[in-house]
Motif scaffolding. Sequence first.
Motif, short mmCIF file in Angstrom:
data_model
loop_
_atom_site.label_atom_id
_atom_site.label_comp_id
_atom_site.label_asym_id
_atom_site.label_seq_id
_atom_site.Cartn_x
_atom_site.Cartn_y
_atom_site.Cartn_z
N ALA A 238 30.71 31.22 26.95
CA ALA A 238 31.51 32.43 27.19
C ALA A 238 32.39 32.33 28.43
O ALA A 238 33.57 32.71 28.40
CB ALA A 238 30.58 33.64 27.30
N VAL A 239 31.85 31.84 29.54
CA VAL A 239 32.64 31.73 30.76
C VAL A 239 33.78 30.74 30.56
O VAL A 239 34.93 30.99 30.96
CB VAL A 239 31.77 31.32 31.96
N TYR A 240 33.49 29.62 29.92
CA TYR A 240 34.52 28.62 29.67
C TYR A 240 35.62 29.15 28.74
O TYR A 240 36.81 28.92 28.96
CB TYR A 240 33.90 27.36 29.05
N LYS A 241 35.24 29.87 27.72
CA LYS A 241 36.19 30.33 26.70
C LYS A 241 37.01 31.53 27.13
O LYS A 241 38.06 31.81 26.54
CB LYS A 241 35.43 30.69 25.42
N TYR A 242 36.55 32.25 28.13
CA TYR A 242 37.23 33.49 28.50
C TYR A 242 38.65 33.22 28.98
O TYR A 242 38.88 32.38 29.86
CB TYR A 242 36.46 34.24 29.58
N ARG A 243 39.61 33.94 28.44
CA ARG A 243 41.03 33.75 28.77
C ARG A 243 41.39 34.63 29.97
O ARG A 243 42.12 35.63 29.86
CB ARG A 243 41.90 34.10 27.56
N PHE A 244 40.86 34.27 31.14
CA PHE A 244 41.10 35.06 32.33
C PHE A 244 42.57 35.00 32.75
O PHE A 244 43.32 34.09 32.37
CB PHE A 244 40.20 34.59 33.47
N ASP A 245 42.99 35.98 33.56
CA ASP A 245 44.36 36.02 34.05
C ASP A 245 44.36 36.07 35.58
O ASP A 245 43.32 36.03 36.21
CB ASP A 245 45.14 37.19 33.44
N ALA A 246 45.55 36.18 36.16
CA ALA A 246 45.68 36.12 37.61
C ALA A 246 44.94 37.24 38.32
O ALA A 246 44.47 37.08 39.44
CB ALA A 246 47.17 36.16 37.99
N ALA A 247 44.78 38.40 37.67
CA ALA A 247 44.10 39.52 38.28
C ALA A 247 42.63 39.22 38.53
O ALA A 247 41.99 39.87 39.38
CB ALA A 247 44.23 40.77 37.40
N GLN A 248 42.08 38.27 37.83
CA GLN A 248 40.67 37.93 37.98
C GLN A 248 40.46 36.74 38.92
O GLN A 248 39.35 36.22 39.03
CB GLN A 248 40.07 37.64 36.60
N LEU A 249 41.54 36.34 39.62
CA LEU A 249 41.46 35.25 40.58
C LEU A 249 41.70 35.76 42.00
O LEU A 249 42.46 36.70 42.22
CB LEU A 249 42.50 34.17 40.26
N SER A 250 41.04 35.14 42.96
CA SER A 250 41.23 35.48 44.36
C SER A 250 42.67 35.25 44.78
O SER A 250 43.25 34.21 44.49
CB SER A 250 40.30 34.61 45.23
N THR A 251 43.24 36.22 45.48
CA THR A 251 44.60 36.05 46.00
C THR A 251 44.61 35.24 47.28
O THR A 251 45.66 35.00 47.87
CB THR A 251 45.26 37.42 46.24
N VAL A 252 43.42 34.80 47.72
CA VAL A 252 43.33 33.92 48.88
C VAL A 252 43.60 32.47 48.47
O VAL A 252 44.39 31.77 49.09
CB VAL A 252 41.95 34.03 49.55
#
Length: 287
Positions: A238-252
Amino acid sequence: MGTAGCDAVGGNEAAPTGSTSRSKPSTEATTWNLSPNSIAAVGDSITRAFDACEALSDCPKVSWATGSDAKVDSLAVRLLGKSGAAQRSWNYAKTGAQMAELDDQLAQAATRKPELVTVLAGANDACQPTVAAMTSVPEFRAQFEDAMNTLRETSPKTQVFVASVPDLKRLWSIGRTNELSKEMWKLGICSSMLAEPDDLGATATSRRDKVQDRVKEYNAVLEDVCEKDKLCRFDGGAVYKYRFDAAQLSTVDWFHPSTSGQKLLAEMAYRVVTAPKPADLKLPTTG
């Protein structure tokens, strides 16, 4: 990446010393407990919520596994409640850790006799300066098996939730169009995948594909080893397959999960842990 101490959710308690002896994983038929009463987390910077709050710093209060922040609603809070999580959850993950360090982490966790242990590790084994420096698949398997054996020696009844290694190539595909992320990656973040992000030539493409293939192989190992233990559940990728976007990434650093990303990880883990049986899982794949 730097390293940090392993603080319990309820304070800055030092991690106890655990056993390093070996035994075989449990093969007896068992019943999965949908409501474990205590949780220990092991792994790397993702579980320490590195760069989720401040630059170059762990932020365990927003950890998907054991955090106390209401915005995340961590796995521990979902299962134990806020007060229960503060008293009966422990975070032994370490920023920068590779699979080789999971043995020591699980030895520490096992001394608590937790009813559930969460495992999220492997990204740092692929995120090396070069492709050649990545942990080999046989080494990765042996290290994970050793860690599971260590847990079983001291805490044979502990349930284990294993999350898949994230899709590192998706990180590259999202961040390569962002000038800020590319500047951050020049500091050496996951160079095997993220170095020279604008290079679409054959050599760079081949390098990224090799890292991607290694991550897939790591996930196959995690699933295989977990399947051999009746008290272990893999997330089904599930973690590998999830199509995450920029909002779910640290802006650091545009690499680690943001608070939003941590919340998502908590949700996926909760669904796996509380499913009556693995076949009943309905996990998100897109935002």
